[in-house]
Enzyme design. Structure first.
Site, PDB file in Angstrom:
ATOM      1  N   TYR A 198      -0.687 -13.265 -11.574  1.00  0.00           N
ATOM      2  CA  TYR A 198      -1.891 -12.630 -11.040  1.00  0.00           C
ATOM      3  C   TYR A 198      -3.033 -13.622 -11.212  1.00  0.00           C
ATOM      4  O   TYR A 198      -3.314 -14.042 -12.342  1.00  0.00           O
ATOM      5  CB  TYR A 198      -2.230 -11.362 -11.823  1.00  0.00           C
ATOM      6  CG  TYR A 198      -1.150 -10.299 -11.788  1.00  0.00           C
ATOM      7  CD1 TYR A 198      -0.997  -9.465 -10.689  1.00  0.00           C
ATOM      8  CD2 TYR A 198      -0.285 -10.116 -12.880  1.00  0.00           C
ATOM      9  CE1 TYR A 198      -0.020  -8.471 -10.661  1.00  0.00           C
ATOM     10  CE2 TYR A 198       0.689  -9.130 -12.867  1.00  0.00           C
ATOM     11  CZ  TYR A 198       0.822  -8.311 -11.753  1.00  0.00           C
ATOM     12  OH  TYR A 198       1.785  -7.343 -11.730  1.00  0.00           O
ATOM     13  N   PRO A 290      -0.521  -0.933  -4.253  1.00  0.00           N
ATOM     14  CA  PRO A 290       0.607  -1.704  -4.798  1.00  0.00           C
ATOM     15  C   PRO A 290       0.246  -2.555  -6.019  1.00  0.00           C
ATOM     16  O   PRO A 290       1.078  -3.292  -6.517  1.00  0.00           O
ATOM     17  CB  PRO A 290       1.046  -2.585  -3.619  1.00  0.00           C
ATOM     18  CG  PRO A 290      -0.069  -2.583  -2.662  1.00  0.00           C
ATOM     19  CD  PRO A 290      -0.927  -1.388  -2.923  1.00  0.00           C
ATOM     20  N   LYS A 294       4.352   0.840  -8.435  1.00  0.00           N
ATOM     21  CA  LYS A 294       4.892   2.102  -8.966  1.00  0.00           C
ATOM     22  C   LYS A 294       5.503   3.003  -7.891  1.00  0.00           C
ATOM     23  O   LYS A 294       6.279   3.906  -8.207  1.00  0.00           O
ATOM     24  CB  LYS A 294       3.780   2.919  -9.636  1.00  0.00           C
ATOM     25  CG  LYS A 294       3.157   2.265 -10.837  1.00  0.00           C
ATOM     26  CD  LYS A 294       3.967   2.579 -12.067  1.00  0.00           C
ATOM     27  CE  LYS A 294       3.348   2.002 -13.306  1.00  0.00           C
ATOM     28  NZ  LYS A 294       4.217   1.133 -14.033  1.00  0.00           N
TER      29      LYS A 294
HETATM   30  P1  RFL Z   1       8.982   5.566   2.630  1.00  0.00           P
HETATM   31  O1  RFL Z   1       9.696   4.404   2.056  1.00  0.00           O
HETATM   32  O2  RFL Z   1       7.723   5.335   3.392  1.00  0.00           O
HETATM   33  O3  RFL Z   1      10.012   6.365   3.522  1.00  0.00           O
HETATM   34  C1  RFL Z   1       9.580   7.428   4.337  1.00  0.00           C
HETATM   35  C2  RFL Z   1      10.559   7.552   5.485  1.00  0.00           C
HETATM   36  O4  RFL Z   1      10.176   8.656   6.311  1.00  0.00           O
HETATM   37  C3  RFL Z   1      10.280   8.289   7.679  1.00  0.00           C
HETATM   38  N1  RFL Z   1       9.373   9.156   8.436  1.00  0.00           N
HETATM   39  C4  RFL Z   1       9.785  10.216   9.136  1.00  0.00           C
HETATM   40  N2  RFL Z   1      11.014  10.722   9.366  1.00  0.00           N
HETATM   41  C5  RFL Z   1      11.112  11.830  10.130  1.00  0.00           C
HETATM   42  N3  RFL Z   1      10.024  12.439  10.713  1.00  0.00           N
HETATM   43  C6  RFL Z   1       8.777  11.957  10.511  1.00  0.00           C
HETATM   44  N4  RFL Z   1       7.726  12.548  11.068  1.00  0.00           N
HETATM   45  C7  RFL Z   1       8.617  10.790   9.695  1.00  0.00           C
HETATM   46  N5  RFL Z   1       7.547  10.070   9.298  1.00  0.00           N
HETATM   47  C8  RFL Z   1       8.028   9.087   8.520  1.00  0.00           C
HETATM   48  C9  RFL Z   1       9.884   6.821   7.691  1.00  0.00           C
HETATM   49  O5  RFL Z   1      10.362   6.153   8.841  1.00  0.00           O
HETATM   50  C10 RFL Z   1      10.540   6.328   6.401  1.00  0.00           C
HETATM   51  O6  RFL Z   1      11.867   5.893   6.625  1.00  0.00           O
HETATM   52  O7  RFL Z   1       8.593   6.647   1.497  1.00  0.00           O
HETATM   53  P2  RFL Z   1       9.291   7.011   0.076  1.00  0.00           P
HETATM   54  O8  RFL Z   1      10.755   7.296   0.242  1.00  0.00           O
HETATM   55  O9  RFL Z   1       8.413   8.033  -0.498  1.00  0.00           O
HETATM   56  O10 RFL Z   1       9.205   5.652  -0.784  1.00  0.00           O
HETATM   57  C11 RFL Z   1       7.959   5.149  -1.181  1.00  0.00           C
HETATM   58  C12 RFL Z   1       8.033   3.624  -1.277  1.00  0.00           C
HETATM   59  O11 RFL Z   1       8.530   3.103  -0.050  1.00  0.00           O
HETATM   60  C13 RFL Z   1       6.654   3.016  -1.579  1.00  0.00           C
HETATM   61  O12 RFL Z   1       5.976   3.785  -2.547  1.00  0.00           O
HETATM   62  C14 RFL Z   1       6.774   1.576  -2.119  1.00  0.00           C
HETATM   63  O13 RFL Z   1       7.265   0.709  -1.124  1.00  0.00           O
HETATM   64  C15 RFL Z   1       5.424   1.090  -2.634  1.00  0.00           C
HETATM   65  N6  RFL Z   1       5.480  -0.338  -3.024  1.00  0.00           N
HETATM   66  C16 RFL Z   1       6.058  -0.696  -4.222  1.00  0.00           C
HETATM   67  N7  RFL Z   1       6.571   0.242  -5.063  1.00  0.00           N
HETATM   68  C17 RFL Z   1       7.198  -0.121  -6.214  1.00  0.00           C
HETATM   69  O14 RFL Z   1       7.653   0.758  -6.965  1.00  0.00           O
HETATM   70  N8  RFL Z   1       7.342  -1.448  -6.580  1.00  0.00           N
HETATM   71  C18 RFL Z   1       6.859  -2.465  -5.775  1.00  0.00           C
HETATM   72  O15 RFL Z   1       7.051  -3.643  -6.115  1.00  0.00           O
HETATM   73  C19 RFL Z   1       6.157  -2.104  -4.558  1.00  0.00           C
HETATM   74  N9  RFL Z   1       5.677  -3.056  -3.718  1.00  0.00           N
HETATM   75  C20 RFL Z   1       4.994  -1.322  -2.140  1.00  0.00           C
HETATM   76  C21 RFL Z   1       5.107  -2.688  -2.528  1.00  0.00           C
HETATM   77  C22 RFL Z   1       4.410  -0.986  -0.908  1.00  0.00           C
HETATM   78  C23 RFL Z   1       3.921  -1.978  -0.077  1.00  0.00           C
HETATM   79  N10 RFL Z   1       3.326  -1.593   1.147  1.00  0.00           N
HETATM   80  C24 RFL Z   1       3.872  -1.900   2.395  1.00  0.00           C
HETATM   81  C25 RFL Z   1       2.262  -0.610   1.101  1.00  0.00           C
HETATM   82  C26 RFL Z   1       4.620  -3.683  -1.682  1.00  0.00           C
HETATM   83  C27 RFL Z   1       4.008  -3.340  -0.458  1.00  0.00           C
HETATM   84  C28 RFL Z   1       3.477  -4.444   0.432  1.00  0.00           C
END
Ligand code: RFL
Length: 386
Positions: A198, A290, A294
């Site tokens: 960081y 992010p 978490k």
């Molecule tokens: P997701 O992964 O967004 O999945 C939701 C799914 O729902 C679908 N969907 C629908 N399906 C049917 N009908 C609808 N109307 C719909 N609308 C949406 C979508 O297509 C998708 O497939 O949610 P979920 O399962 O709650 O998981 C959450 C995580 O994906 C998210 O919190 C993390 O990615 C956050 N995050 C990180 N979390 C960590 O624990 N460790 C990390 O290192 C970390 N790095 C990150 C991250 C998020 C990032 N972004 C893009 C904000 C890094 C980044 C850059």
């Protein structure tokens, strides 16, 4: 049982339910390919790995995930590292790209006979205040269809149908826009150090996070409203070099930028996480910036809690777990939000009329993290814990 969304929350829940013999279908807006290639999280907490192991879902991450236990801070007052596996509860991260985790969860779900409809977008959840909620969908040919179930799990993220179907006043949304933005990048370059780094700099925050042996995630704080395309690769690497102070601490491995996007640092929590027969989990329940990695960890934890509560209700008629679900998850969510908020203020100069005061507080926060053992233990416990 209808589950909306095939992300970490929906697929973990689907696996827990099908393992107990509960009939469920997952409805997913995008294609299978999109679900399996969406690059986001990478850092999994030990508790997340334990949950996935309990349900036989951790084979891939045990084989291909890499343990991680060191983070480094580069600041105007020098550099320091924390070996957090030797602090707090002695826990480590497993670095495993989210798209690989999602692919593993999907493979297990299908192998167990799970039903999933890709390219099927839910448009609304109706009658959630009854015990026969309905989900309206559009299938891959654009034809309207509907599903009925005893319960609906909204695991469809922050812009999904579950959130949008909540009637006004049913659920309160606590929201904070931190007014800060990051350019998030994936570079085809091996990690430059065996640590998360960081960098806190007068020009803004920069971060380095290992993903795989060939790919590294970087973040560069940018002006709110900037487009990701307005940053040339030269500018990205120049800015990273400056903020990561490579003149003092050695060069970064450079490579082609293969993915980029802007992340506005925003947080929210919905309360309660239930409206009648509709339950929220993962990003649909709470969005975390992010800064503390978490979101995916909470998604898996909430999915397990919801899964166990649904099993008790549907198989044994015991609804106590479902009644507790919201309060149980919210206490963990608020703790994660508090740490994530603290991280934002550790890593950024927050703009405002008292910016010189905030700047001095930020330096003092870093100084106590560098020098105070009890602060380091607190940091480690919250950094890896969920
Ligand atoms: P997701 O992964 O967004 O999945 C939701 C799914 O729902 C679908 N969907 C629908 N399906 C049917 N009908 C609808 N109307 C719909 N609308 C949406 C979508 O297509 C998708 O497939 O949610 P979920 O399962 O709650 O998981 C959450 C995580 O994906 C998210 O919190 C993390 O990615 C956050 N995050 C990180 N979390 C960590 O624990 N460790 C990390 O290192 C970390 N790095 C990150 C991250 C998020 C990032 N972004 C893009 C904000 C890094 C980044 C850059």
């Amino acid at each position: 049982m209808v589950v909306l969304g095939a992300g970490p929350a929906g697929l973990t829940l689907g696996n827990v339910l099908i393992d107990a013999g509960i009939d469920c279908v997952i409805l997913e807006r995008t294609s299978r390919r999109q679900v399996q290639t969406r690059t986001r999280a990478g850092f999994l907490a030990e508790n997340t790995v334990r949950i996935l192991e309990r349900h036989g879902l951790a084979d891939g991450l045990r084989r291909r995930g890499r343990e991680h236990s060191r983070c480094e801070f580069r600041t105007e007052d020098g550099r320091f590292a924390l070996d957090y596996a030797g602090l707090g509860r002695g826990e480590r991260h497993t670095v495993y790209p989210q798209q690989e985790l999602v692919s593993d969860l999907l493979a297990c779900f299908l192998a167990a006979g799970g039903r999933i409809r890709f390219e099927t977008e839910a448009s609304a959840v109706l009658d959630a205040d009854t015990d026969r909620p309905r989900v309206l969908v559009r299938d891959r040919d654009g034809r309207p269809d509907r599903w009925r179930a005893r319960y609906v799990a909204g695991c469809d993220g922050r812009h999904g149908a579950a959130r949008n179907s909540l009637p006004p006043g049913a659920v309160r949304r606590h929201h904070s826009d931190h007014g800060l933005s990051w350019l998030g990048l994936l570079a085809e370059a091996p990690p430059s150090m065996p640590a998360v780094a960081y960098a806190v700099h007068g020009r803004g925050f920069a971060g380095h996070m290992a993903r795989t042996a060939e790919v590294t995630r970087y973040y560069v704080q940018c002006e709110r409203g900037t487009s990701a395309e307005s940053w040339s690769e030269d500018r990205i690497w120049d800015e990273l070099a400056l903020r990561m102070r490579t003149a003092d601490y050695g060069p970064l491995n450079q490579g082609r930028v293969i993915q980029r996007g802007i992340v506005d640092l925003e947080s929210d929590v919905l309360e309660p996480l239930r409206h009648g027969s509709l339950f929220l989990a993962g990003d649909a329940a709470s969005l975390l910036s992010p800064s503390a990695a978490k979101g995916a960890n909470l998604a898996v934890l909430e999915a397990e809690i919801l899964g166990q509560a649904l099993i008790a209700d549907l198989l044994r008629g015991d609804s106590a777990g479902l009644e507790r679900y919201s309060d149980q998850c919210l206490s963990v969510i608020w703790r994660a939000q508090e740490f994530s908020h603290w991280m934002i203020r550790l890593l950024h100069d927050v703009p405002g009329p008292d910016s010189s005061f905030q700047h001095a507080l930020r330096r003092s926060r870093l100084a106590s993290l560098r020098t105070s053992r009890s602060r380091q233990n607190w940091f480690a416990e919250n950094y890896v814990g969920v």
